[in-house]
Write a protein that holds these residues in place. Structure first.
Motif, PDB file in Angstrom:
ATOM      1  N   ASN A 129       0.809  -1.127   0.058  1.00 34.97           N
ATOM      2  CA  ASN A 129      -0.048   0.016  -0.054  1.00 34.97           C
ATOM      3  C   ASN A 129       0.973   1.203   0.025  1.00 34.97           C
ATOM      4  OD1 ASN A 129      -2.221   1.648   0.150  1.00 34.97           O
ATOM      5  ND2 ASN A 129      -2.466   1.164   2.345  1.00 34.97           N
ATOM      6  N   PRO A 130       1.630   1.484  -1.172  1.00 37.26           N
ATOM      7  CA  PRO A 130       2.522   2.762  -1.122  1.00 37.26           C
ATOM      8  C   PRO A 130       1.684   4.100  -1.339  1.00 37.26           C
ATOM      9  CG  PRO A 130       2.335   1.609  -3.128  1.00 37.26           C
ATOM     10  CD  PRO A 130       1.437   0.863  -2.467  1.00 37.26           C
ATOM     11  N   PRO A 131       2.365   4.904  -0.530  1.00 38.14           N
ATOM     12  CA  PRO A 131       1.566   6.292  -0.508  1.00 38.14           C
ATOM     13  C   PRO A 131       2.400   6.905  -1.632  1.00 38.14           C
ATOM     14  CG  PRO A 131       3.810   6.304   1.005  1.00 38.14           C
ATOM     15  CD  PRO A 131       3.473   4.696   0.643  1.00 38.14           C
ATOM     16  N   LYS A 132       1.839   8.241  -1.875  1.00 35.98           N
ATOM     17  CA  LYS A 132       2.502   9.056  -2.777  1.00 35.98           C
ATOM     18  C   LYS A 132       3.702   9.713  -2.578  1.00 35.98           C
ATOM     19  CE  LYS A 132       1.808  12.363  -6.528  1.00 35.98           C
ATOM     20  NZ  LYS A 132       0.821  13.043  -7.447  1.00 35.98           N
ATOM     21  N   LEU A 133       3.697  10.015  -1.104  1.00 34.20           N
ATOM     22  CA  LEU A 133       4.785  10.792  -0.535  1.00 34.20           C
ATOM     23  C   LEU A 133       5.174  10.064   0.683  1.00 34.20           C
ATOM     24  CD1 LEU A 133       6.814  13.072  -0.335  1.00 34.20           C
ATOM     25  CD2 LEU A 133       4.993  14.372   0.762  1.00 34.20           C
ATOM     26  N   PHE A 134       6.467   9.540   0.842  1.00 34.25           N
ATOM     27  CA  PHE A 134       7.094   8.786   1.984  1.00 34.25           C
ATOM     28  C   PHE A 134       7.976   9.729   2.661  1.00 34.25           C
ATOM     29  CE2 PHE A 134       9.976   5.732   3.936  1.00 34.25           C
ATOM     30  CZ  PHE A 134       9.107   5.318   5.034  1.00 34.25           C
ATOM     31  N   ILE A 135       8.018  10.033   3.947  1.00 35.28           N
ATOM     32  CA  ILE A 135       8.865  10.760   4.675  1.00 35.28           C
ATOM     33  C   ILE A 135       9.406  10.255   5.616  1.00 35.28           C
ATOM     34  CG2 ILE A 135       9.030  13.012   6.030  1.00 35.28           C
ATOM     35  CD1 ILE A 135       6.531  14.172   4.195  1.00 35.28           C
ATOM     36  N   CYS A 136      10.881  10.342   5.802  1.00 37.81           N
ATOM     37  CA  CYS A 136      11.518   9.997   7.131  1.00 37.81           C
ATOM     38  C   CYS A 136      12.554  10.780   7.607  1.00 37.81           C
ATOM     39  CB  CYS A 136      11.975   8.536   6.808  1.00 37.81           C
ATOM     40  SG  CYS A 136      13.132   8.081   5.731  1.00 37.81           S
ATOM     41  N   GLY A 137      13.294  10.611   8.742  1.00 33.14           N
ATOM     42  CA  GLY A 137      14.254  11.404   9.188  1.00 33.14           C
ATOM     43  C   GLY A 137      15.581  10.453   9.287  1.00 33.14           C
ATOM     44  N   HIS A 138      16.068  10.708  10.447  1.00 35.98           N
ATOM     45  CA  HIS A 138      17.000   9.613  11.320  1.00 35.98           C
ATOM     46  C   HIS A 138      18.285   9.873  10.763  1.00 35.98           C
ATOM     47  CE1 HIS A 138      18.249   6.167  13.839  1.00 35.98           C
ATOM     48  NE2 HIS A 138      18.534   5.581  12.813  1.00 35.98           N
ATOM     49  N   SER A 139      18.589   9.629   9.444  1.00 32.25           N
ATOM     50  CA  SER A 139      20.027   9.740   8.622  1.00 32.25           C
ATOM     51  C   SER A 139      20.539  10.821   8.826  1.00 32.25           C
ATOM     52  CB  SER A 139      19.808   9.167   7.406  1.00 32.25           C
ATOM     53  OG  SER A 139      19.245  10.280   6.555  1.00 32.25           O
ATOM     54  N   HIS A 140      20.189  12.014   8.990  1.00 31.21           N
ATOM     55  CA  HIS A 140      20.726  13.365   9.062  1.00 31.21           C
ATOM     56  C   HIS A 140      21.350  13.701   7.658  1.00 31.21           C
ATOM     57  CE1 HIS A 140      21.251  14.126  13.608  1.00 31.21           C
ATOM     58  NE2 HIS A 140      20.570  13.350  13.439  1.00 31.21           N
ATOM     59  N   ILE A 141      20.729  12.764   6.621  1.00 27.94           N
ATOM     60  CA  ILE A 141      21.287  13.015   5.435  1.00 27.94           C
ATOM     61  C   ILE A 141      20.033  13.533   4.413  1.00 27.94           C
ATOM     62  CG2 ILE A 141      22.240  12.042   3.235  1.00 27.94           C
ATOM     63  CD1 ILE A 141      23.827   9.875   5.476  1.00 27.94           C
ATOM     64  N   LEU A 142      20.054  14.617   4.095  1.00 28.39           N
ATOM     65  CA  LEU A 142      18.968  15.206   3.134  1.00 28.39           C
ATOM     66  C   LEU A 142      18.962  14.362   1.803  1.00 28.39           C
ATOM     67  CD1 LEU A 142      17.582  18.526   2.253  1.00 28.39           C
ATOM     68  CD2 LEU A 142      18.576  17.087   0.539  1.00 28.39           C
ATOM     69  N   LYS A 143      17.751  13.722   1.485  1.00 29.22           N
ATOM     70  CA  LYS A 143      17.689  12.880   0.281  1.00 29.22           C
ATOM     71  C   LYS A 143      16.201  13.119  -0.074  1.00 29.22           C
ATOM     72  CE  LYS A 143      19.759   9.118   0.383  1.00 29.22           C
ATOM     73  NZ  LYS A 143      20.281   7.787   0.352  1.00 29.22           N
ATOM     74  N   VAL A 144      16.176  13.461  -1.568  1.00 25.19           N
ATOM     75  CA  VAL A 144      14.867  13.285  -2.135  1.00 25.19           C
ATOM     76  C   VAL A 144      15.120  12.408  -3.393  1.00 25.19           C
ATOM     77  CG1 VAL A 144      13.189  14.782  -3.408  1.00 25.19           C
ATOM     78  CG2 VAL A 144      14.317  15.672  -1.249  1.00 25.19           C
ATOM     79  N   MET A 145      13.993  11.412  -3.412  1.00 28.07           N
ATOM     80  CA  MET A 145      14.446  10.564  -4.797  1.00 28.07           C
ATOM     81  C   MET A 145      13.053   9.781  -5.065  1.00 28.07           C
ATOM     82  SD  MET A 145      16.688   7.777  -2.664  1.00 28.07           S
ATOM     83  CE  MET A 145      17.038   6.658  -4.022  1.00 28.07           C
ATOM     84  N   ASN A 146      12.863   9.607  -6.269  1.00 27.33           N
ATOM     85  CA  ASN A 146      11.926   8.944  -6.657  1.00 27.33           C
ATOM     86  C   ASN A 146      11.935   7.408  -6.362  1.00 27.33           C
ATOM     87  OD1 ASN A 146       9.896  10.795  -7.788  1.00 27.33           O
ATOM     88  ND2 ASN A 146      11.583  11.308  -9.053  1.00 27.33           N
ATOM     89  N   ASP A 147      10.993   6.776  -5.971  1.00 26.97           N
ATOM     90  CA  ASP A 147      11.085   5.116  -6.139  1.00 26.97           C
ATOM     91  C   ASP A 147      10.060   4.629  -7.278  1.00 26.97           C
ATOM     92  OD1 ASP A 147      10.109   2.346  -5.669  1.00 26.97           O
ATOM     93  OD2 ASP A 147      10.527   2.698  -3.522  1.00 26.97           O
ATOM     94  N   GLN A 148      10.914   4.189  -8.420  1.00 27.28           N
ATOM     95  CA  GLN A 148      10.442   3.849  -9.864  1.00 27.28           C
ATOM     96  C   GLN A 148       9.593   2.704  -9.296  1.00 27.28           C
ATOM     97  OE1 GLN A 148      10.761   5.950 -11.897  1.00 27.28           O
ATOM     98  NE2 GLN A 148      12.364   7.302 -11.276  1.00 27.28           N
ATOM     99  N   LYS A 149       9.913   1.779  -8.792  1.00 30.09           N
ATOM    100  CA  LYS A 149       8.955   0.382  -8.324  1.00 30.09           C
ATOM    101  C   LYS A 149       7.543   0.732  -7.865  1.00 30.09           C
ATOM    102  CE  LYS A 149      12.756  -2.802  -8.392  1.00 30.09           C
ATOM    103  NZ  LYS A 149      13.652  -3.775  -7.479  1.00 30.09           N
ATOM    104  N   LEU A 150       7.788   1.713  -6.756  1.00 25.41           N
ATOM    105  CA  LEU A 150       6.489   1.955  -6.032  1.00 25.41           C
ATOM    106  C   LEU A 150       5.922   3.203  -6.406  1.00 25.41           C
ATOM    107  CD1 LEU A 150       7.614   0.607  -2.432  1.00 25.41           C
ATOM    108  CD2 LEU A 150       6.565  -0.516  -4.223  1.00 25.41           C
ATOM    109  N   HIS A 151       6.479   3.870  -7.360  1.00 29.44           N
ATOM    110  CA  HIS A 151       5.751   5.021  -7.739  1.00 29.44           C
ATOM    111  C   HIS A 151       5.464   6.211  -6.743  1.00 29.44           C
ATOM    112  CE1 HIS A 151       5.665   2.967 -11.561  1.00 29.44           C
ATOM    113  NE2 HIS A 151       5.069   2.284 -11.145  1.00 29.44           N
ATOM    114  N   LEU A 152       6.396   6.569  -5.902  1.00 31.75           N
ATOM    115  CA  LEU A 152       6.411   7.384  -4.829  1.00 31.75           C
ATOM    116  C   LEU A 152       7.473   8.254  -4.819  1.00 31.75           C
ATOM    117  CD1 LEU A 152       8.446   6.321  -2.106  1.00 31.75           C
ATOM    118  CD2 LEU A 152       6.608   4.648  -1.897  1.00 31.75           C
ATOM    119  N   LEU A 153       7.401   9.368  -4.001  1.00 34.20           N
ATOM    120  CA  LEU A 153       8.479  10.095  -3.798  1.00 34.20           C
ATOM    121  C   LEU A 153       8.681  10.101  -2.462  1.00 34.20           C
ATOM    122  CD1 LEU A 153      10.393  12.505  -4.630  1.00 34.20           C
ATOM    123  CD2 LEU A 153       8.306  14.081  -4.046  1.00 34.20           C
TER     124      LEU A 153
END
Length: 164
Positions: free
Chosen positions: A102-126
């Protein structure tokens, strides 16, 4: 249209620059490791709508107020926010099956302290991780994300950077 400010990993730190950005947003979202309830209280005072999840360093007071994960809609965008979530191809084991089913359109997390924005091509989410807005950790630059959600569109993404 909603203007969103997304931050994470404040680790008990808040300053006037963060609050200034928050005051210009329609919604402020915090992806965990708030650290001290004073941080969320300060953001709530300036943000019309504040959403957050707790992170691994957060104590009982924060865990009582905020959940481990939040799944919600902003406009027509299905958003899933958690603190430890991984990233495309390497999602956290605790959510890997659910995100595939059940993938969302936008998946957000933190924790790593590393800024990252990327598309998940398989699950069609950002996927978004805003990095760390606080001063504690290995990161050299404090970061947040600002973007807009307009109906079904995530647009006008901006990286906000502060020196430590």
């Amino acid at each position: 249209m909603r203007k969103i400010l997304l931050l994470s990993d404040t680790h008990s730190y808040i300053d006037d620059r963060i609050l200034e950005y928050a005051s210009h947003a329609d919604e402020v979202w915090h992806a965990g490791d708030i650290g001290d309830i004073k941080v969320s209280n300060a953001l709530k005072k300036v943000a019309p709508l504040f959403k957050a999840v707790y992170g691994n360093i957060d104590g009982v007071e924060i865990r009582k107020e905020f959940p481990l994960t939040q799944r919600f809609f902003c406009e027509k965008v299905d958003v899933w926010m958690t603190h430890i979530g991984g990233y495309p191809g390497k999602y956290a084991p605790t959510l890997r099956e659910e995100i595939k089913k059940n993938p969302p359109k936008l998946f957000i997390c933190g924790h790593s302290h590393i800024l990252k924005v990327m598309n998940d091509q398989k699950l069609h989410l950002l996927h978004m991780n805003p990095g760390a807005a606080g001063i504690y950790g290995f990161h050299k630059v404090r970061t947040m994300l600002r973007f807009e959600i307009n109906y079904e569109n995530i647009q006008n993404l901006e990286v906000i950077e502060f020196s430590r």
